[in-house]
Design an enzyme around this catalytic site. Structure first.
Site, mmCIF file in Angstrom:
data_model
loop_
_atom_site.group_PDB
_atom_site.id
_atom_site.type_symbol
_atom_site.label_atom_id
_atom_site.label_comp_id
_atom_site.label_asym_id
_atom_site.label_seq_id
_atom_site.Cartn_x
_atom_site.Cartn_y
_atom_site.Cartn_z
ATOM 1 N N GLY A 118 3.936 16.271 5.827
ATOM 2 C CA GLY A 118 4.125 15.485 7.055
ATOM 3 C C GLY A 118 3.004 14.452 7.116
ATOM 4 O O GLY A 118 1.828 14.794 6.902
ATOM 5 N N ASP A 122 7.103 7.950 7.121
ATOM 6 C CA ASP A 122 5.905 8.101 6.292
ATOM 7 C C ASP A 122 5.190 6.773 6.097
ATOM 8 O O ASP A 122 3.993 6.737 5.816
ATOM 9 C CB ASP A 122 6.260 8.720 4.944
HETATM 10 O O1 MRU Z 1 7.663 15.482 2.024
HETATM 11 P P1 MRU Z 1 7.225 15.729 3.442
HETATM 12 O O2 MRU Z 1 7.717 17.020 4.006
HETATM 13 O O3 MRU Z 1 5.737 15.518 3.613
HETATM 14 O O4 MRU Z 1 7.926 14.575 4.253
HETATM 15 C C1 MRU Z 1 7.716 14.503 5.626
HETATM 16 C C2 MRU Z 1 8.583 13.510 6.258
HETATM 17 O O5 MRU Z 1 9.280 12.761 5.607
HETATM 18 C C3 MRU Z 1 8.492 13.361 7.732
HETATM 19 O O6 MRU Z 1 9.733 12.996 8.240
HETATM 20 C C4 MRU Z 1 7.455 12.275 8.006
HETATM 21 O O7 MRU Z 1 6.181 12.654 7.572
HETATM 22 C C5 MRU Z 1 7.433 11.802 9.386
HETATM 23 S S1 MRU Z 1 7.133 12.995 10.629
HETATM 24 C C6 MRU Z 1 5.532 13.334 10.654
#
Ligand code: MRU
Length: 368
Positions: A68, A257
């Site tokens: 996240g 992200d």
């Molecule tokens: O691969 P991850 O689980 O780190 O991806 C996270 C996401 O894509 C979330 O939707 C993103 O960080 C936004 S919410 C904090």
């Protein structure tokens, strides 16, 4: 080094851990260690892992113990603070060189979420500012990492308020990936808005898409919603289009992200398909993210580096105890995709709500 694996604080009433019992990312002052909720095996196994050096923190980010965008930003900041305790030297220049190398290692752990680079960029001037002793630099770094973590929670709560203002009583929402407390230090982004709407007394129903291949929706978002007592149903990713067409869904919510200067959103793989289907069915698409996720240095989303992860994440599914894919099957696994700004109805940050076109609004938001 991973120092400790324990479950003690994991037990709250009825022997069950609740996400609010601990922050996703926490500094342990007594042992000068970083503590992370291990998200890899939730909801089945709950564990808190402690970290005492920046190499293992970088590995925790890479292997998604913590994930996240805002959560990995705060984690990287604490990782750099830990690097300051690794070297027992008095020479300030040597110490600084070690910290710059550590920052590079942390930065390389995952490429897409800009919050990682944002947090390290906040720490860097404190490494380079004049100092008589290495202790001065150490103290500054831990203080700043703590500030980043505290600010994250306050930012997310403000953002949740703005996001909740877009949710009406009785809404059914589709939510993608995990954007809740687990994706940040606390509260999160899009799911924080849903939680805030629920706390305001609005009746909200969430269709939680499973979010292949790592199932952040089914595993993590559903686990959080259970704890907030928000009603939900898990849907397979492929079912979203049909639900959107049925008229049962009022809005789509997700996080980001990285958001490029024109408002293109880079987020978990599958976001683009979801936004396309919502747009085609005139269902509003809302993206919620802190200003630390905005990257004005990139004109559009196609310039954002997209992480490619191991094929095993896609292939490692079993049916009746046997691999679902044929032996030797290959897979490709981009972890994120680009959703063009024209598919988005609103962007929500801690500073307010923006409507398309976003370019000017994003630039002004960063200046506020
Ligand atoms: O691969 P991850 O689980 O780190 O991806 C996270 C996401 O894509 C979330 O939707 C993103 O960080 C936004 S919410 C904090």
């Amino acid at each position: 080094m991973l120092n400790l694996l324990y479950f003690s604080r994991a037990l709250s009433c009825e022997g069950v851990f609740y996400v609010n019992d601990m922050r996703t990312v926490e500094w342990d002052d007594q042992h000068q260690q970083l503590r992370l909720i291990d998200q890899r095996n939730l909801p089945g196994d709950f564990a808190i892992l402690s970290y005492g050096d920046h190499h293992s923190v970088a590995e925790a980010i890479r292997t998604m113990v913590v994930r996240g965008a805002p959560a990995i930003g705060a984690t990287a900041a604490f990782g750099l603070a830990l690097a300051a305790y690794e070297l027992d030297v008095r020479d300030v220049e040597k110490f600084r060189n070690h910290l710059h190398a550590a920052a590079q290692t942390l930065l390389a752990s995952r490429p897409t979420a800009v919050n990682l680079g944002w947090a390290l960029a906040r720490m860097r001037p404190l490494v380079d500012a004049p100092a008589q002793t290495v202790d001065e630099i150490r103290a500054r770094l831990i203080e700043e990492a703590r500030r980043i973590a505290e600010e994250d929670v306050a930012t997310n709560q403000r953002m949740a308020g703005w996001g909740a203002s877009l949710i009406d009583d009785g809404d059914t929402l589709i939510h993608h990936c995990n954007t809740g407390s687990l994706a940040a230090v606390d509260w999160g982004t899009a799911l924080g808005a849903v939680r805030m709407a629920h706390e305001q007394g609005k009746h909200v129903h969430v269709l939680v898409d499973e979010t292949r291949p790592r199932l952040q929706g089914m595993r993590l978002t559903a686990w959080e919603l259970d704890q907030y007592h928000i009603p939900y149903e898990i849907i397979s990713d492929g079912a979203a289009g049909s639900f959107l067409r049925s008229g049962r869904v009022q809005k789509v919510f997700f996080g980001a992200d990285r958001v490029a200067a024109n408002g293109d959103v880079v987020n978990k793989i599958g976001t683009y398909m979801l936004a396309l289907a919502a747009h085609a069915n005139r269902v509003p698409v809302v993206c919620v993210f802190p200003t630390s996720t905005i990257d004005l240095s990139l004109a559009n989303g196609d310039l954002v580096p997209i992480e490619e992860r191991e094929a095993d994440e896609v292939l490692d599914i079993q049916v009746k105890g046997r691999p679902a894919a044929p032996a030797g099957a290959r897979a490709c696994n981009p972890a994120f995709d680009v959703t063009p700004w024209s598919l988005l109805s609103a962007l929500v940050t801690e500073k307010g709500v923006l409507y398309p076109p976003f370019e000017k609004g994003l630039a002004q938001t960063l200046k506020k």
